[in-house]
Design an enzyme around this catalytic site. Structure first.
Site, PDB file in Angstrom:
ATOM      1  N   LYS A 259       0.856  -1.191   0.000  1.00  0.00           N
ATOM      2  CA  LYS A 259       0.000   0.000   0.000  1.00  0.00           C
ATOM      3  C   LYS A 259       0.887   1.234   0.000  1.00  0.00           C
ATOM      4  CE  LYS A 259      -3.116   2.649   3.084  1.00  0.00           C
ATOM      5  NZ  LYS A 259      -3.947   2.637   4.299  1.00  0.00           N
ATOM      6  N   LYS A 271     -10.142  12.816   8.057  1.00  0.00           N
ATOM      7  CA  LYS A 271      -9.642  12.461   9.389  1.00  0.00           C
ATOM      8  C   LYS A 271      -9.638  13.705  10.279  1.00  0.00           C
ATOM      9  CE  LYS A 271      -6.437   8.748   8.125  1.00  0.00           C
ATOM     10  NZ  LYS A 271      -7.047   7.683   8.918  1.00  0.00           N
ATOM     11  N   ASP A 282       1.654   6.498   5.452  1.00  0.00           N
ATOM     12  CA  ASP A 282       0.680   5.533   4.956  1.00  0.00           C
ATOM     13  C   ASP A 282       1.143   4.813   3.684  1.00  0.00           C
ATOM     14  OD1 ASP A 282      -1.668   4.296   5.661  1.00  0.00           O
ATOM     15  OD2 ASP A 282      -2.938   5.614   4.447  1.00  0.00           O
ATOM     16  N   ASP A 341     -12.092   6.945   3.894  1.00  0.00           N
ATOM     17  CA  ASP A 341     -10.855   6.773   4.669  1.00  0.00           C
ATOM     18  C   ASP A 341     -10.415   5.301   4.714  1.00  0.00           C
ATOM     19  OD1 ASP A 341      -8.685   7.444   6.190  1.00  0.00           O
ATOM     20  OD2 ASP A 341      -9.807   7.719   8.064  1.00  0.00           O
ATOM     21  N   GLU A 343      -9.335   3.503   2.439  1.00  0.00           N
ATOM     22  CA  GLU A 343      -8.869   3.554   1.052  1.00  0.00           C
ATOM     23  C   GLU A 343      -7.802   2.515   0.740  1.00  0.00           C
ATOM     24  OE1 GLU A 343      -7.578   5.274   3.391  1.00  0.00           O
ATOM     25  OE2 GLU A 343      -5.446   4.971   2.995  1.00  0.00           O
ATOM     26  N   ARG A 345      -7.523  -0.625   1.353  1.00  0.00           N
ATOM     27  CA  ARG A 345      -8.030  -1.894   0.810  1.00  0.00           C
ATOM     28  C   ARG A 345      -8.468  -1.725  -0.648  1.00  0.00           C
ATOM     29  NH1 ARG A 345     -12.248  -2.090   5.638  1.00  0.00           N
ATOM     30  NH2 ARG A 345     -10.553  -0.888   6.539  1.00  0.00           N
TER      31      ARG A 345
HETATM   32  N1  BES Z   1      -4.126   4.578   7.009  1.00  0.00           N
HETATM   33  C1  BES Z   1      -5.253   4.310   7.822  1.00  0.00           C
HETATM   34  C2  BES Z   1      -4.949   3.324   8.935  1.00  0.00           C
HETATM   35  C3  BES Z   1      -4.213   3.863  10.121  1.00  0.00           C
HETATM   36  C4  BES Z   1      -4.839   4.727  10.994  1.00  0.00           C
HETATM   37  C5  BES Z   1      -2.941   3.438  10.381  1.00  0.00           C
HETATM   38  C6  BES Z   1      -4.161   5.188  12.100  1.00  0.00           C
HETATM   39  C7  BES Z   1      -2.259   3.889  11.473  1.00  0.00           C
HETATM   40  C8  BES Z   1      -2.862   4.776  12.331  1.00  0.00           C
HETATM   41  C9  BES Z   1      -6.383   3.728   6.982  1.00  0.00           C
HETATM   42  O1  BES Z   1      -6.454   4.174   5.693  1.00  0.00           O
HETATM   43  C10 BES Z   1      -7.649   4.132   7.670  1.00  0.00           C
HETATM   44  O2  BES Z   1      -7.909   5.297   7.753  1.00  0.00           O
HETATM   45  N2  BES Z   1      -8.385   3.154   8.156  1.00  0.00           N
HETATM   46  C11 BES Z   1      -9.559   3.405   8.878  1.00  0.00           C
HETATM   47  C12 BES Z   1     -10.579   2.372   8.480  1.00  0.00           C
HETATM   48  C13 BES Z   1     -11.967   2.656   8.962  1.00  0.00           C
HETATM   49  C14 BES Z   1     -12.526   3.870   8.271  1.00  0.00           C
HETATM   50  C15 BES Z   1     -12.821   1.447   8.702  1.00  0.00           C
HETATM   51  C16 BES Z   1      -9.247   3.286  10.363  1.00  0.00           C
HETATM   52  O3  BES Z   1      -8.464   2.421  10.752  1.00  0.00           O
HETATM   53  O4  BES Z   1      -9.760   4.084  11.132  1.00  0.00           O
HETATM   54 ZN    ZN Z   2      -4.636   4.764   4.835  1.00  0.00          ZN
HETATM   55 ZN    ZN Z   3      -7.549   5.997   5.486  1.00  0.00          ZN
END
Ligand code: BES
Ligand code: ZN
Ligand code: ZN
Length: 493
Positions: A259, A271, A282, A341, A343, A345
């Site tokens: 990713k 966010k 990321d 968010d 994204e 996946r």
């Molecule tokens: N890049 C983030 C995951 C992340 C968040 C990694 C905080 C490290 C610290 C990912 O793209 C994301 O935002 N995931 C969301 C998914 C949710 C919306 C289902 C998350 O983990 O909050």
């Molecule tokens: Zn992300």
């Molecule tokens: Zn995200």
């Protein structure tokens, strides 16, 4: 910094700079290794006296520093405990190397000599990895805490053999440090196009690079990854790296997928502001993949390896994807984008499918800073793995133990899979509040057929809040050594 490896000499009294010698711990307390005994004699027992007047017991990592010792040329002697000899493993040697350089890095010493008989190459690896600091943007005196050490000499037994072993380690460290640099760079410096320019440096090592631009991805039906980049001024890119190091160039390759979200604002599902700056990391999964490709090509691994990274920036704008949008994917499956968010996946869905479809690999391993929930579950020490193949998991787990990049297997299954069924499309991109890391993995699995596959969620391990023995705080380069070790253990000619 330069690391030299030389044979242990007969005496140490003419060595300048800092000398590091070791002591074990046994039932009666500490026991000097022979070099420490010799230096003790040469200095009028300065080491024994210093050990006695502190509570030095030879415990692992314990240190006593003797400044300006008499009778020798050295400006200081660092006496370091390694604990019980039987428990002094290669990993411990690496940690000791890291601890030693961390202690001496800012000491004003230019030359450091470490006398070590066992696991010397690992010790040198620890020195290299801990010595790294991302300090390129400091310009003022106040900020530049100058690293004084310029050269480390490892004195050891069978120096030739050790030097050969270390030569390979150096190539791996190159990959780790490159990955750390890429992850540390901010989003205005590393965005898809500039990232691609960096990746192209691999060509000089014999890695073939192929790029899918937006136009090509549209032709291939990759709406999932393209939707993520729709709000960004940068072009979305998929980059394929090929290292064909096997004797048989047509042998089935193995594949790593990463990713590479160069910045994740969350998109329209924005966010919160606090801490958003962290989301420059990321692209950590992709950095592990490109770092591993560098390590493998650098040490000329005898394996055919494909790396695929999806490079994209997730931004809110007038052209950005909306929550509720439905997109297709290269696989033909449709996705309801409930949350922009989630994204990562969407990016990996098209990368995995393309990789499997094009290269028919023996297995695919993807790495991603995929879910915040992963940090809640496992914290920062272990990465979570999700897989359809037990043997591959066992192999990866063992590799993780070897290089101290440990992984912990999490469950997947039909019950979790149902949570991402959508009312209006084949699936939705979020599965609700529970089991967030697992539903993300279930989503990915829908883009993997029978190919053995592991998803590694590195959200907790790609970045450290505190330094470790082998890494400054910040980007860890997690994954590079793990993938290299897996290849080394099982997939070379
Ligand atoms: N890049 C983030 C995951 C992340 C968040 C990694 C905080 C490290 C610290 C990912 O793209 C994301 O935002 N995931 C969301 C998914 C949710 C919306 C289902 C998350 O983990 O909050
Ligand atoms: Zn992300
Ligand atoms: Zn995200």
């Amino acid at each position: 910094m330069k690391i030299n490896i030389k044979e242990i000499p007969n005496e140490y009294s003419k060595i300048g700079g800092a000398i590091v010698v070791f002591s074990m711990q046994n039932d009666d307390g500490y026991e000097f290794r022979p070099p420490a005994v010799k230096l003790d004699e040469a200095t009028g027992e300065a080491l024994s006296k210093a050990a006695a007047s502190s509570d030095f017991k030879g415990k692992f990592g314990q240190m006593v520093e003797i400044l300006a010792p008499v009778g020798v040329a050295a400006s200081r002697i660092l006496l370091v405990g390694i604990g019980e000899e039987a428990k002094f493993t290669p990993l411990k040697a690496e940690q000791i190397g890291g601890k030693v350089i961390n202690k001496l890095m800012y000491s004003n010493e230019k030359d450091v000599t470490i006398v070590i008989g066992k696991h010397a190459a690992h010790c040198a690896m620890g020195v290299l990895l801990r010595h790294y600091k991302f300090d390129k943007y400091y310009t003022t005196e106040k900020n530049i805490k100058k690293i004084s050490v310029e050269q480390v000499t490892i004195l050891t037994l069978e120096a030739k053999k050790v030097a050969k072993e270390f030569k390979e380690f150096e190539k791996i460290a190159d990959g780790v440090i490159w990955a750390r640099n890429l992850v540390s760079e901010p989003g205005n410096v590393i965005y898809p196009e500039s990232y691609l320019e960096q990746i192209k440096e691999l060509e000089s090592l014999g890695v073939e690079i192929e790029v899918l631009n937006e136009e090509r991805m549209e032709e291939l039906g990759m709406e999932a990854i393209l939707g993520v980049g729709q709000g960004s001024a940068s072009e979305t890119l998929m980059v394929i790296m090929k290292w064909m190091g096997s004797k048989d160039k047509s042998a089935q390759p193995i594949a790593f997928v990463g990713k590479g979200v160069t910045f994740d604002t969350g998109g329209i599902s924005l966010k919160p502001g606090a801490g958003m700056e962290d989301m420059k990391f990321d692209m950590g999964g992709s950095a592990a993949v490109v770092g591993a490709m560098k390590a493998l090509a650098g040490r000329k691994a005898k394996a055919n390896v494909i790396g695929v990274v999806g490079l994209v920036e997730n931004m809110p704008s007038g052209t950005a994807q909306r929550p509720g949008d439905v997109v297709s994917s290269m696989s033909g499956q449709t996705i309801e984008v409930i949350n922009t968010d989630a994204e990562g996946r969407l990016v990996l869905a098209d990368c995995l499918w393309y990789c499997q479809d094009t290269y028919k690999p023996k297995f695919m391993i993807d790495l991603a800073t995929l879910t915040g929930a992963m940090m809640i579950a496992l914290g920062q020490d272990y990465a979570g793995i999700f897989s359809n193949n037990d043997e591959l998991c066992e192999r990866l787990t063992a590799a993780g133990q070897t290089v101290d990049e440990p992984v912990w297997r999490m469950p997947i299954g039909d019950g979790y899979d149902k949570l991402i069924d959508s009312d209006i499309a084949d699936m939705k991109n979020v599965g609700g509040r529970y089991a967030g890391s697992i539903t993300a993995a279930q989503f990915l699995q829908r883009f993997v057929n029978e190919t053995p596959w592991i998803h590694i969620d590195i959200a907790g391990t790609a970045w450290r809040q505190k330094p470790s023995d082998v890494a400054e705080k910040g980007a860890t380069g997690y994954g590079v050594r793990l993938l290299d070790q897996l290849v080394r253990d099982h997939y070379e000619d």
